[in-house]
Design a protein around this motif. Structure first.
Motif, PDB file in Angstrom:
ATOM      1  N   SER A  69      61.352 -35.089 -59.762  1.00  0.00           N
ATOM      2  CA  SER A  69      60.380 -34.220 -60.450  1.00  0.00           C
ATOM      3  C   SER A  69      59.588 -35.034 -61.469  1.00  0.00           C
ATOM      4  CB  SER A  69      61.078 -33.044 -61.140  1.00  0.00           C
ATOM      5  OG  SER A  69      61.757 -33.459 -62.308  1.00  0.00           O
ATOM      6  N   PHE A  70      60.038 -36.272 -61.735  1.00  0.00           N
ATOM      7  CA  PHE A  70      59.302 -37.163 -62.645  1.00  0.00           C
ATOM      8  C   PHE A  70      58.205 -37.936 -61.908  1.00  0.00           C
ATOM      9  CE2 PHE A  70      63.256 -39.027 -61.156  1.00  0.00           C
ATOM     10  CZ  PHE A  70      62.792 -40.167 -60.501  1.00  0.00           C
ATOM     11  N   ARG A  71      58.008 -37.648 -60.613  1.00  0.00           N
ATOM     12  CA  ARG A  71      56.916 -38.286 -59.867  1.00  0.00           C
ATOM     13  C   ARG A  71      55.771 -37.295 -59.682  1.00  0.00           C
ATOM     14  NH1 ARG A  71      59.038 -42.903 -57.615  1.00  0.00           N
ATOM     15  NH2 ARG A  71      61.287 -42.863 -57.267  1.00  0.00           N
ATOM     16  N   VAL A  72      54.558 -37.823 -59.589  1.00  0.00           N
ATOM     17  CA  VAL A  72      53.384 -36.961 -59.414  1.00  0.00           C
ATOM     18  C   VAL A  72      53.558 -36.100 -58.159  1.00  0.00           C
ATOM     19  CG1 VAL A  72      50.908 -36.940 -58.923  1.00  0.00           C
ATOM     20  CG2 VAL A  72      51.822 -38.498 -60.663  1.00  0.00           C
ATOM     21  N   VAL A  73      53.993 -36.744 -57.074  1.00  0.00           N
ATOM     22  CA  VAL A  73      54.345 -35.983 -55.863  1.00  0.00           C
ATOM     23  C   VAL A  73      55.869 -35.963 -55.786  1.00  0.00           C
ATOM     24  CG1 VAL A  73      54.215 -35.854 -53.348  1.00  0.00           C
ATOM     25  CG2 VAL A  73      52.240 -36.670 -54.661  1.00  0.00           C
ATOM     26  N   PRO A  74      56.471 -34.837 -56.159  1.00  0.00           N
ATOM     27  CA  PRO A  74      57.940 -34.805 -56.199  1.00  0.00           C
ATOM     28  C   PRO A  74      58.534 -34.667 -54.790  1.00  0.00           C
ATOM     29  CG  PRO A  74      57.045 -32.697 -56.922  1.00  0.00           C
ATOM     30  CD  PRO A  74      55.863 -33.564 -56.604  1.00  0.00           C
ATOM     31  N   ALA A  75      59.835 -34.929 -54.687  1.00  0.00           N
ATOM     32  CA  ALA A  75      60.501 -34.993 -53.384  1.00  0.00           C
ATOM     33  C   ALA A  75      60.582 -33.626 -52.710  1.00  0.00           C
ATOM     34  CB  ALA A  75      61.908 -35.546 -53.565  1.00  0.00           C
ATOM     35  N   LYS A  76      60.611 -33.672 -51.394  1.00  0.00           N
ATOM     36  CA  LYS A  76      60.873 -32.477 -50.578  1.00  0.00           C
ATOM     37  C   LYS A  76      62.400 -32.345 -50.430  1.00  0.00           C
ATOM     38  CE  LYS A  76      59.953 -30.710 -45.881  1.00  0.00           C
ATOM     39  NZ  LYS A  76      59.572 -31.145 -44.515  1.00  0.00           N
ATOM     40  N   TYR A  77      62.999 -33.107 -49.551  1.00  0.00           N
ATOM     41  CA  TYR A  77      64.438 -33.014 -49.335  1.00  0.00           C
ATOM     42  C   TYR A  77      65.161 -34.247 -49.865  1.00  0.00           C
ATOM     43  CZ  TYR A  77      63.333 -29.600 -45.581  1.00  0.00           C
ATOM     44  OH  TYR A  77      62.883 -28.545 -44.840  1.00  0.00           O
ATOM     45  N   SER A  78      66.423 -34.067 -50.240  1.00  0.00           N
ATOM     46  CA  SER A  78      67.350 -35.176 -50.446  1.00  0.00           C
ATOM     47  C   SER A  78      68.507 -34.990 -49.489  1.00  0.00           C
ATOM     48  CB  SER A  78      67.883 -35.201 -51.880  1.00  0.00           C
ATOM     49  OG  SER A  78      66.841 -35.489 -52.783  1.00  0.00           O
ATOM     50  N   LEU A  79      69.029 -36.109 -48.979  1.00  0.00           N
ATOM     51  CA  LEU A  79      70.162 -36.078 -48.048  1.00  0.00           C
ATOM     52  C   LEU A  79      71.207 -37.046 -48.569  1.00  0.00           C
ATOM     53  CD1 LEU A  79      67.248 -36.207 -46.319  1.00  0.00           C
ATOM     54  CD2 LEU A  79      68.823 -35.599 -44.493  1.00  0.00           C
ATOM     55  N   LEU A  80      72.383 -36.528 -48.872  1.00  0.00           N
ATOM     56  CA  LEU A  80      73.411 -37.355 -49.506  1.00  0.00           C
ATOM     57  C   LEU A  80      74.617 -37.458 -48.583  1.00  0.00           C
ATOM     58  CD1 LEU A  80      73.948 -38.919 -52.151  1.00  0.00           C
ATOM     59  CD2 LEU A  80      74.888 -36.834 -53.120  1.00  0.00           C
ATOM     60  N   SER A  81      74.976 -38.699 -48.279  1.00  0.00           N
ATOM     61  CA  SER A  81      76.073 -38.973 -47.348  1.00  0.00           C
ATOM     62  C   SER A  81      77.243 -39.553 -48.125  1.00  0.00           C
ATOM     63  CB  SER A  81      75.557 -39.976 -46.307  1.00  0.00           C
ATOM     64  OG  SER A  81      76.597 -40.586 -45.599  1.00  0.00           O
ATOM     65  N   ALA A  82      78.422 -38.994 -47.893  1.00  0.00           N
ATOM     66  CA  ALA A  82      79.624 -39.432 -48.618  1.00  0.00           C
ATOM     67  C   ALA A  82      80.332 -40.508 -47.806  1.00  0.00           C
ATOM     68  CB  ALA A  82      80.555 -38.248 -48.852  1.00  0.00           C
ATOM     69  N   ARG A  83      80.267 -41.744 -48.285  1.00  0.00           N
ATOM     70  CA  ARG A  83      80.882 -42.866 -47.563  1.00  0.00           C
ATOM     71  C   ARG A  83      82.284 -43.168 -48.103  1.00  0.00           C
ATOM     72  NH1 ARG A  83      76.453 -45.462 -45.093  1.00  0.00           N
ATOM     73  NH2 ARG A  83      74.817 -43.895 -44.939  1.00  0.00           N
ATOM     74  N   VAL A  84      82.423 -43.164 -49.430  1.00  0.00           N
ATOM     75  CA  VAL A  84      83.751 -43.294 -50.052  1.00  0.00           C
ATOM     76  C   VAL A  84      83.828 -42.194 -51.098  1.00  0.00           C
ATOM     77  CG1 VAL A  84      85.284 -44.718 -51.474  1.00  0.00           C
ATOM     78  CG2 VAL A  84      83.849 -45.803 -49.721  1.00  0.00           C
ATOM     79  N   VAL A  85      84.758 -41.246 -50.908  1.00  0.00           N
ATOM     80  CA  VAL A  85      84.833 -40.150 -51.875  1.00  0.00           C
ATOM     81  C   VAL A  85      85.858 -40.469 -52.951  1.00  0.00           C
ATOM     82  CG1 VAL A  85      84.079 -38.357 -50.274  1.00  0.00           C
ATOM     83  CG2 VAL A  85      86.509 -38.827 -50.523  1.00  0.00           C
ATOM     84  N   HIS A  86      85.669 -39.804 -54.064  1.00  0.00           N
ATOM     85  CA  HIS A  86      86.535 -40.009 -55.203  1.00  0.00           C
ATOM     86  C   HIS A  86      87.792 -39.163 -55.016  1.00  0.00           C
ATOM     87  CE1 HIS A  86      87.616 -40.179 -59.454  1.00  0.00           C
ATOM     88  NE2 HIS A  86      86.910 -41.296 -59.437  1.00  0.00           N
ATOM     89  N   PRO A  87      88.969 -39.658 -55.430  1.00  0.00           N
ATOM     90  CA  PRO A  87      90.193 -38.867 -55.218  1.00  0.00           C
ATOM     91  C   PRO A  87      90.197 -37.536 -55.981  1.00  0.00           C
ATOM     92  CG  PRO A  87      90.644 -40.876 -56.509  1.00  0.00           C
ATOM     93  CD  PRO A  87      89.247 -40.986 -56.008  1.00  0.00           C
ATOM     94  N   ALA A  88      89.463 -37.451 -57.082  1.00  0.00           N
ATOM     95  CA  ALA A  88      89.408 -36.189 -57.843  1.00  0.00           C
ATOM     96  C   ALA A  88      88.068 -36.128 -58.565  1.00  0.00           C
ATOM     97  CB  ALA A  88      90.535 -36.129 -58.868  1.00  0.00           C
ATOM     98  N   GLY A  89      87.500 -34.934 -58.663  1.00  0.00           N
ATOM     99  CA  GLY A  89      86.231 -34.813 -59.396  1.00  0.00           C
ATOM    100  C   GLY A  89      85.062 -35.308 -58.566  1.00  0.00           C
ATOM    101  N   GLY A  90      83.910 -35.419 -59.225  1.00  0.00           N
ATOM    102  CA  GLY A  90      82.726 -35.915 -58.527  1.00  0.00           C
ATOM    103  C   GLY A  90      82.090 -34.891 -57.606  1.00  0.00           C
ATOM    104  N   ASN A  91      82.353 -33.587 -57.848  1.00  0.00           N
ATOM    105  CA  ASN A  91      81.637 -32.563 -57.075  1.00  0.00           C
ATOM    106  C   ASN A  91      80.138 -32.672 -57.336  1.00  0.00           C
ATOM    107  OD1 ASN A  91      84.101 -31.549 -56.276  1.00  0.00           O
ATOM    108  ND2 ASN A  91      83.932 -29.630 -57.435  1.00  0.00           N
TER     109      ASN A  91
END
Ligand SMILES: [Fe+2]
Length: 295
Positions: free
Chosen positions: A119-141
């Motif tokens: 949202s800090f860009r003049v043309v803000p993003a449409k979609y974001s896609l987040l892939s979990a490669r190594v997850v944390h054992p607790a937290g990090g939701n």
């Protein structure tokens, strides 16, 4: 195998089954996913073992990838991932967690504030896609807030008050709220505030939503304290639990969200453990507001 989407939260978020996104999508599947995004604003895919190349290829079904330059304080030579990938991990190039006092780590903590990507860009993003490669054992939701539902529940007077307001967004506002106030001249230039409408209308569904983010630090025509109180009030309203979905990550989840319709934030986790999350970002197609010439 046919694609299906099941709503998993009372107001938004769909869980997608019956599709392997590591291989090229049929036109029908791509259209079903885009329609799912319009409707649910957040889509969750499980068990999608992806390479960076496959993640980028899937993202390109929904538009161009956003140019990531100017969105962080990581020096080009310190980047861990190839061009086109945004690093949302807590790792350095050596694969180990960043030093807790490193500037990159401190800057990344801003992702724990509610925001909408770019949202800090003049043309803000449409979609974001987040892939979990190594997850944390607790937290990090990662939590998501439905900004359409939040808009819908404003009363008529509040809707009228915000309808035509224009906010100024900058990474310096979000990071400044965490006490990070020192920037180089080049960073100040990169992080110059941009203008965004406070109320957006979705181009396909016509639904209105509040376009808030911790990057918003001023409103055109208002004093800063008055603007910030209004922004805080609206954010408090928009992030009530009834509008929020908390995603608890499993390895190889991919979550995709529409930055025009939701805010999100990471949650705290123990930085000593590696957490490798990789984002691709689909660029938006137009500014939301007229900009002013840079001084
Ligand atoms: Fe984000």
């Amino acid at each position: 195998m046919s694609i299906a989407i099941r709503q998993i939260h009372p107001v938004f978020v769909g869980e997608v089954s019956g599709v392997d996104i590591s291989t090229p999508l049929s036109d029908g599947d791509a259209a079903a996913i885009e329609a799912g995004m319009d409707r649910y604003a957040v889509l969750v895919f499980h068990d999608q073992e992806l390479t960076d190349e496959q993640q980028m290829a899937f993202s390109l079904d929904f538009g161009k990838l956003e140019d990531a330059r100017g969105g962080n304080v990581t020096k080009p030579e310190d980047k861990r991932l190839p061009e086109g990938m945004n690093d949302v991990s807590n790792l350095g190039q050596d694969g180990a967690p960043l030093d807790r006092e490193s500037r990159v780590h401190l800057f990344n903590l801003g992702n724990l504030l509610w925001h909408s990507d770019s949202s800090f860009r003049v043309v803000p993003a449409k979609y974001s896609l987040l892939s979990a490669r190594v997850v944390h054992p607790a937290g990090g939701n990662t939590e998501f807030a439905d900004m359409r539902a939040a808009y819908d529940e404003l009363d008529a007077a509040a809707k009228a008050e915000v309808e035509d307001l224009i906010c100024e967004h900058s990474l310096m506002y979000s990071r400044g709220s965490l006490g990070m106030l020192d920037y180089s001249d080049e960073e100040r230039k990169n992080f110059r505030p941009v203008r965004q409408r406070l109320v957006r209308t979705h181009p396909v569904t016509g639904r209105k939503s509040l376009y808030l983010a911790s990057h918003a630090g001023a409103i055109v025509g208002m004093t800063m304290p008055e603007a910030r109180i209004l922004l805080r009030d609206l954010t408090e309203h928009a992030t009530q639990r009834k509008f929020v979905y908390a995603h608890q990550w499993r390895r190889w989840d991919l979550v995709m969200w529409d930055n025009r319709q939701v805010m999100h934030r990471g949650r705290r986790y123990d930085q000593r453990h590696p957490r490798d999350m990789r984002r691709t970002t689909v660029a938006g197609d137009a500014p939301t507001a007229v900009q002013v010439e840079a001084a």
